[in-house]
Scaffold this motif. Structure first.
Motif, short mmCIF file in Angstrom:
data_model
loop_
_atom_site.label_atom_id
_atom_site.label_comp_id
_atom_site.label_asym_id
_atom_site.label_seq_id
_atom_site.Cartn_x
_atom_site.Cartn_y
_atom_site.Cartn_z
N GLN A 127 0.80 -1.22 0.00
CA GLN A 127 0.00 0.00 0.00
C GLN A 127 0.84 1.27 0.00
O GLN A 127 0.47 2.28 -0.62
CB GLN A 127 -0.94 0.00 1.21
N MET A 128 1.99 1.26 0.68
CA MET A 128 2.80 2.47 0.77
C MET A 128 3.28 2.96 -0.60
O MET A 128 3.54 4.15 -0.78
CB MET A 128 4.00 2.23 1.70
N ARG A 129 3.38 2.07 -1.57
CA ARG A 129 3.78 2.50 -2.91
C ARG A 129 2.75 3.44 -3.53
O ARG A 129 3.07 4.19 -4.46
CB ARG A 129 3.94 1.29 -3.83
N HIS A 130 1.52 3.43 -3.02
CA HIS A 130 0.42 4.11 -3.68
C HIS A 130 -0.15 5.29 -2.89
O HIS A 130 -1.17 5.86 -3.30
CB HIS A 130 -0.70 3.10 -3.97
N VAL A 131 0.49 5.69 -1.80
CA VAL A 131 -0.09 6.75 -0.97
C VAL A 131 0.43 8.15 -1.33
O VAL A 131 -0.08 9.14 -0.83
CB VAL A 131 0.19 6.49 0.53
#
Length: 395
Positions: A42-46
């Protein structure tokens, strides 16, 4: 840095608490493999990305390898089992019970690899009324007393830390616990299951001064008053500074710096206990005196009296501060495509393992193929895994 050379860490975590813990180990030389789903964690997309990697993901995951697996497929699970056989540490922060449903419980994993350190990070703990709640940093701040600590002591209005402090405190707690578990394994040859919750990490972090009112049941202390006694930020003619006087000598030095020596013997401020009891009037006097000077002037006067003090730096001023420059606290390196990258240098400096630079954060699946080859997969098998969407190869 090769302190943890030959230690392999499987990082199955997402967001901040687990990834930063694994990055600390990577900074110290561990071979950290980030195991991600096919769409990436998820952190790749925040945040919006730069050269395919956003800055927050970069700082949380630098120095790692990325393998992208579909752990809902049997082929993807088989790849993870092969990785587990090569690993020293596995870190996961799925909701309690999720890793067991996936087939990778601590018991099953350690049957396959008895020397493995299996680390489970949870928000609230693995049992209890909150165990299955979804969690992010503000939720832990609310439940741990952080919002009360940060609150306005005059109005009682709670406030959150503007940083994701609960996640990062958990990261530090986790990396330290892993080091201890690895040391224990060196003596006993045994791996173990280490459980850490964000809630427990925060309570432990806050306790020494934040929970003084809870330490002794038979000794009542107003915790809110305790926190409000700390000197705040003071406005000067041209900016802001902080100055702290706890010891009698520091208070005396502060008074001399103001040209107010009569305050040294004032009964309200004669010792640390009285200064605590009269914190509000003391802070008012200090604020009024500091406001008479420019930041440079008052800091020079306070320094001359050996009073702890500093300017309030803005973030874009950090790189130019002489102490930060002298320490080399901010490491800058150039990478084609990215340009200059700035990262905080690992704070622990080891005499026998000096800091020797940083590696990039991985692109999604960047190391899938090379790791599969290391595990004994042929090129044809790798292609089949990719075509069957059991793994994702780098684009």
């Amino acid at each position: 840095m090769e302190l943890l050379k030959d230690i392999r860490v499987l990082d199955l975590t997402t967001m901040v608490s687990g990834p930063v813990a694994a990055t600390i180990l990577a900074d110290q030389g561990a071979d950290v493999i980030k195991v991600e789903p096919l769409h990436g964690e998820q952190m790749r997309h925040v945040r919006s990305s730069h050269f395919g990697v956003n800055p927050m993901f970069f700082s949380c995951n630098r120095g790692k390898k990325s393998i992208s697996l579909n752990l809902k497929s049997e082929q993807g699970k088989e790849v993870l089992w092969r990785l587990i056989e090569t690993a020293d540490v596995l870190i996961q922060n799925f909701r309690p019970g999720a890793i067991e449903k996936m087939g990778f419980s601590a018991e099953k994993v350690r049957e396959k690899n008895k020397s493995l350190i299996f680390v489970s990070i949870s928000g609230f703990g693995e049992e209890g009324p909150y165990a299955q709640k979804r969690v992010y940093d503000p939720v832990i701040q609310a439940l741990s007393g952080a919002a009360d600590i940060q609150g306005d002591h005059k109005t009682g209005e709670p406030h959150l830390f503007k940083l994701i402090i609960a996640d990062k405190i958990t990261s530090l707690t986790t990396s330290q616990a892993i080091s201890s578990a690895l040391y224990s394994r060196e003596k006993t040859g045994e791996g173990q299951h280490v459980k850490i919750s964000m809630l427990d990490s925060m309570l432990s972090f806050f306790w020494p001064e934040g929970m003084t009112g809870l330490t002794y049941d038979e000794y009542e202390v107003d915790s809110s008053k305790s926190m409000s006694a700390v000197e705040p930020i003071f406005a000067t003619k041209d900016g802001h500074v902080t100055a702290v006087s706890i010891a009698d000598s520091e208070w005396a030095g502060m008074c001399r710096a103001f040209g107010r020596s009569e305050l040294i013997e004032d009964p309200r401020f004669i010792n640390a206990i009285e200064r605590f009891n009269h914190a509000e009037i003391r802070k008012q006097i200090v604020a009024e005196e500091i406001a008479k000077w420019t930041s440079e002037e008052i800091l020079a006067r306070l320094d001359a009296e050996d009073v702890p003090c500093a300017p309030i730096l803005k973030r874009d001023e950090l790189k130019d501060h002489p102490q930060i420059q002298t320490n080399g606290s901010i490491h800058t390196f150039n990478v084609p495509g990215y340009g200059n990258i700035n990262q905080a240098r690992p704070p622990a400096q080891f005499e026998q393992a000096p800091f020797d630079g940083m590696d990039l954060a991985p692109e999604l699946g960047e190391h899938t193929a090379s790791l599969l080859e290391e595990l004994g997969y042929s090129k044809e098998e790798i292609d089949q895994l990719s075509e069957g969407r059991a793994v994702r190869l780098a684009e």
